[in-house]
Design a protein around this motif. Sequence first.
Motif, PDB file in Angstrom:
ATOM      1  N   ARG A  33      43.827  43.833  41.604  1.00  0.00           N
ATOM      2  CA  ARG A  33      44.560  43.528  42.838  1.00  0.00           C
ATOM      3  C   ARG A  33      43.705  42.671  43.786  1.00  0.00           C
ATOM      4  NH1 ARG A  33      47.795  48.577  45.398  1.00  0.00           N
ATOM      5  NH2 ARG A  33      48.536  48.803  43.275  1.00  0.00           N
ATOM      6  N   LEU A  34      42.417  43.040  43.893  1.00  0.00           N
ATOM      7  CA  LEU A  34      41.535  42.283  44.789  1.00  0.00           C
ATOM      8  C   LEU A  34      41.372  40.850  44.279  1.00  0.00           C
ATOM      9  CD1 LEU A  34      39.640  42.412  47.317  1.00  0.00           C
ATOM     10  CD2 LEU A  34      37.772  42.669  45.693  1.00  0.00           C
ATOM     11  N   GLU A  35      41.168  40.721  42.977  1.00  0.00           N
ATOM     12  CA  GLU A  35      40.975  39.382  42.405  1.00  0.00           C
ATOM     13  C   GLU A  35      42.204  38.507  42.647  1.00  0.00           C
ATOM     14  OE1 GLU A  35      37.709  40.116  38.883  1.00  0.00           O
ATOM     15  OE2 GLU A  35      39.805  39.768  38.294  1.00  0.00           O
ATOM     16  N   ARG A  36      43.379  39.121  42.507  1.00  0.00           N
ATOM     17  CA  ARG A  36      44.624  38.361  42.711  1.00  0.00           C
ATOM     18  C   ARG A  36      44.698  37.837  44.145  1.00  0.00           C
ATOM     19  NH1 ARG A  36      49.249  41.843  40.712  1.00  0.00           N
ATOM     20  NH2 ARG A  36      49.412  42.182  42.922  1.00  0.00           N
ATOM     21  N   ILE A  37      44.294  38.692  45.090  1.00  0.00           N
ATOM     22  CA  ILE A  37      44.335  38.298  46.513  1.00  0.00           C
ATOM     23  C   ILE A  37      43.312  37.193  46.784  1.00  0.00           C
ATOM     24  CG2 ILE A  37      43.849  39.108  48.865  1.00  0.00           C
ATOM     25  CD1 ILE A  37      44.991  41.873  47.944  1.00  0.00           C
ATOM     26  N   ILE A  38      42.083  37.423  46.332  1.00  0.00           N
ATOM     27  CA  ILE A  38      40.999  36.446  46.590  1.00  0.00           C
ATOM     28  C   ILE A  38      41.330  35.086  45.955  1.00  0.00           C
ATOM     29  CG2 ILE A  38      38.514  35.947  46.216  1.00  0.00           C
ATOM     30  CD1 ILE A  38      39.048  38.318  48.121  1.00  0.00           C
ATOM     31  N   ASN A  39      41.902  35.137  44.758  1.00  0.00           N
ATOM     32  CA  ASN A  39      42.195  33.887  44.056  1.00  0.00           C
ATOM     33  C   ASN A  39      43.307  33.081  44.721  1.00  0.00           C
ATOM     34  OD1 ASN A  39      40.180  34.168  42.202  1.00  0.00           O
ATOM     35  ND2 ASN A  39      41.475  35.228  40.701  1.00  0.00           N
ATOM     36  N   ARG A  40      44.053  33.709  45.617  1.00  0.00           N
ATOM     37  CA  ARG A  40      45.109  32.964  46.325  1.00  0.00           C
ATOM     38  C   ARG A  40      44.563  32.218  47.542  1.00  0.00           C
ATOM     39  NH1 ARG A  40      49.379  36.867  47.958  1.00  0.00           N
ATOM     40  NH2 ARG A  40      50.102  35.071  49.129  1.00  0.00           N
ATOM     41  N   LEU A  41      43.319  32.549  47.933  1.00  0.00           N
ATOM     42  CA  LEU A  41      42.739  31.884  49.102  1.00  0.00           C
ATOM     43  C   LEU A  41      42.228  30.500  48.717  1.00  0.00           C
ATOM     44  CD1 LEU A  41      40.781  34.938  50.556  1.00  0.00           C
ATOM     45  CD2 LEU A  41      42.819  33.866  51.548  1.00  0.00           C
ATOM     46  N   THR A  42      42.422  29.554  49.613  1.00  0.00           N
ATOM     47  CA  THR A  42      41.983  28.184  49.331  1.00  0.00           C
ATOM     48  C   THR A  42      40.920  27.772  50.363  1.00  0.00           C
ATOM     49  OG1 THR A  42      43.780  27.403  50.703  1.00  0.00           O
ATOM     50  CG2 THR A  42      44.197  27.468  48.328  1.00  0.00           C
ATOM     51  N   GLY A  43      40.419  26.569  50.232  1.00  0.00           N
ATOM     52  CA  GLY A  43      39.418  26.061  51.188  1.00  0.00           C
ATOM     53  C   GLY A  43      38.105  25.796  50.491  1.00  0.00           C
ATOM     54  N   ASP A  44      37.066  25.554  51.307  1.00  0.00           N
ATOM     55  CA  ASP A  44      35.750  25.229  50.735  1.00  0.00           C
ATOM     56  C   ASP A  44      34.951  26.487  50.408  1.00  0.00           C
ATOM     57  OD1 ASP A  44      36.049  22.387  51.092  1.00  0.00           O
ATOM     58  OD2 ASP A  44      35.829  22.754  53.238  1.00  0.00           O
ATOM     59  N   PHE A  45      35.003  27.470  51.318  1.00  0.00           N
ATOM     60  CA  PHE A  45      34.185  28.682  51.133  1.00  0.00           C
ATOM     61  C   PHE A  45      34.995  29.941  51.435  1.00  0.00           C
ATOM     62  CE2 PHE A  45      30.950  25.480  52.023  1.00  0.00           C
ATOM     63  CZ  PHE A  45      29.978  25.783  51.078  1.00  0.00           C
ATOM     64  N   ILE A  46      34.849  30.947  50.584  1.00  0.00           N
ATOM     65  CA  ILE A  46      35.361  32.286  50.873  1.00  0.00           C
ATOM     66  C   ILE A  46      34.122  33.181  50.894  1.00  0.00           C
ATOM     67  CG2 ILE A  46      36.949  34.141  50.158  1.00  0.00           C
ATOM     68  CD1 ILE A  46      38.359  31.411  50.393  1.00  0.00           C
ATOM     69  N   LEU A  47      33.813  33.741  52.055  1.00  0.00           N
ATOM     70  CA  LEU A  47      32.654  34.634  52.162  1.00  0.00           C
ATOM     71  C   LEU A  47      33.170  36.067  52.172  1.00  0.00           C
ATOM     72  CD1 LEU A  47      30.572  32.837  54.967  1.00  0.00           C
ATOM     73  CD2 LEU A  47      30.467  32.488  52.496  1.00  0.00           C
ATOM     74  N   LEU A  48      32.617  36.885  51.273  1.00  0.00           N
ATOM     75  CA  LEU A  48      33.105  38.263  51.145  1.00  0.00           C
ATOM     76  C   LEU A  48      32.031  39.237  51.623  1.00  0.00           C
ATOM     77  CD1 LEU A  48      34.345  37.475  47.568  1.00  0.00           C
ATOM     78  CD2 LEU A  48      35.908  38.095  49.408  1.00  0.00           C
ATOM     79  N   ASP A  49      32.274  39.854  52.759  1.00  0.00           N
ATOM     80  CA  ASP A  49      31.344  40.868  53.263  1.00  0.00           C
ATOM     81  C   ASP A  49      31.583  42.151  52.453  1.00  0.00           C
ATOM     82  OD1 ASP A  49      29.447  42.134  54.830  1.00  0.00           O
ATOM     83  OD2 ASP A  49      30.805  42.538  56.498  1.00  0.00           O
ATOM     84  N   THR A  50      30.517  42.870  52.165  1.00  0.00           N
ATOM     85  CA  THR A  50      30.670  44.062  51.321  1.00  0.00           C
ATOM     86  C   THR A  50      30.039  45.302  51.949  1.00  0.00           C
ATOM     87  OG1 THR A  50      28.583  43.690  50.144  1.00  0.00           O
ATOM     88  CG2 THR A  50      30.539  42.651  49.204  1.00  0.00           C
ATOM     89  N   GLN A  51      30.395  46.411  51.312  1.00  0.00           N
ATOM     90  CA  GLN A  51      29.839  47.713  51.676  1.00  0.00           C
ATOM     91  C   GLN A  51      28.365  47.747  51.219  1.00  0.00           C
ATOM     92  OE1 GLN A  51      31.356  50.633  49.038  1.00  0.00           O
ATOM     93  NE2 GLN A  51      31.500  52.240  50.552  1.00  0.00           N
ATOM     94  N   ALA A  52      27.586  48.650  51.802  1.00  0.00           N
ATOM     95  CA  ALA A  52      26.217  48.847  51.305  1.00  0.00           C
ATOM     96  C   ALA A  52      26.283  49.573  49.958  1.00  0.00           C
ATOM     97  CB  ALA A  52      25.424  49.670  52.307  1.00  0.00           C
ATOM     98  N   GLY A  53      25.195  49.528  49.220  1.00  0.00           N
ATOM     99  CA  GLY A  53      25.126  50.252  47.948  1.00  0.00           C
ATOM    100  C   GLY A  53      25.640  49.426  46.788  1.00  0.00           C
ATOM    101  N   LEU A  54      25.797  50.111  45.658  1.00  0.00           N
ATOM    102  CA  LEU A  54      26.265  49.422  44.442  1.00  0.00           C
ATOM    103  C   LEU A  54      27.419  50.195  43.817  1.00  0.00           C
ATOM    104  CD1 LEU A  54      22.894  48.195  42.974  1.00  0.00           C
ATOM    105  CD2 LEU A  54      24.865  46.783  43.537  1.00  0.00           C
ATOM    106  N   SER A  55      28.283  50.702  44.670  1.00  0.00           N
ATOM    107  CA  SER A  55      29.439  51.480  44.212  1.00  0.00           C
ATOM    108  C   SER A  55      30.393  50.586  43.409  1.00  0.00           C
ATOM    109  CB  SER A  55      30.188  52.019  45.425  1.00  0.00           C
ATOM    110  OG  SER A  55      30.669  50.912  46.171  1.00  0.00           O
ATOM    111  N   ASN A  56      31.412  51.229  42.821  1.00  0.00           N
ATOM    112  CA  ASN A  56      32.431  50.451  42.102  1.00  0.00           C
ATOM    113  C   ASN A  56      33.075  49.428  43.019  1.00  0.00           C
ATOM    114  OD1 ASN A  56      31.989  51.808  39.789  1.00  0.00           O
ATOM    115  ND2 ASN A  56      33.644  53.307  40.091  1.00  0.00           N
ATOM    116  N   GLU A  57      33.225  49.841  44.297  1.00  0.00           N
ATOM    117  CA  GLU A  57      33.855  48.932  45.277  1.00  0.00           C
ATOM    118  C   GLU A  57      33.042  47.639  45.402  1.00  0.00           C
ATOM    119  OE1 GLU A  57      35.039  50.617  49.197  1.00  0.00           O
ATOM    120  OE2 GLU A  57      34.358  48.707  50.014  1.00  0.00           O
TER     121      GLU A  57
END
Length: 256
Positions: A101-125
Amino acid sequence: MTRKIAIVSGKGGVGKSATAANLGIALAQLGKDVTVVDANFTTPDLSLHFGSPIGTPTLHHVVTGEFRLEDAIHVHPSGLKIIPASIAIGDMKRTRYSKHRLERIINRLTGDFILLDTQAGLSNEVQMVMAAADEVLVVTNPEWPAITDALKTILIAKEHGAQITGVILNRVTNHKIEPSLKGVESILETEIIGIIPEDIHIKHSIATKNPVIIYEPNSDAAVSFKEIAAKIAGVKYKVPNKYKRKFKLMLKNLFG
Ligand SMILES: Nc1ncnc2c1ncn2[C@@H]1O[C@H](COP(=O)(O)OP(=O)(O)OP(=O)(O)O)[C@@H](O)[C@H]1O
Ligand SMILES: [Mg+2]
């Protein structure tokens, strides 16, 4: 081509969200079409770094299908597009996200840069976000616990096939107890593409909900973010002379 860059660290509180907000604005100021996404479903705080109130709809509402992606894109006065995440605990509990679901959403975004802020750690998320990105930008502090976590993050990112954009060393004080730049680079086997000094203006800027690049554009931290943005975008940035001297001294100390 749209570059999708996940901003990760391993250790919490090292400056991922500050980097996402400020790099986003710096890239927008270079004329780039940039969207910054708070891909932190559990403990999001990116919107708290911005001046304009950013509320519903959020990424959570797009994932649940209550709102369209277009509705969750908020435009900051700088021109930067922001997709916030919901800070409400109810939204956190009821939102069922998945890699697909996340990939589908991200792949619909256009432009030069998509910056994805993330949670701390190395969880599945976090790993799900790394997998959805093409590149990973690692933020760390000049302290061994943060560097150790950064190394683990780099290794996991590589397993996901992500390219490592580089490492940002944040909150550098230049104190002699800090590890050398060479030492950090050799342990991480990754280039340090930027150094951001410890700068009280960042704290002030967060208190006033305005990224430092807007709050105090001539601060050391703001100039560092502009320099890193130019490097990532592959364009020239002339560091003002008064910073050149200061940064040179900082590098000299860091190289030992
Ligand atoms: N260069 C800096 N100089 C001074 N303070 C800083 C600097 N960078 C970050 N900070 C401080 O560190 C705090 C944490 O920064 P930030 O929220 O960006 O970290 P984070 O990695 O996103 O945290 P989390 O893992 O919780 O998401 C900020 O609120 C700010 O007070
Ligand atoms: Mg954060």
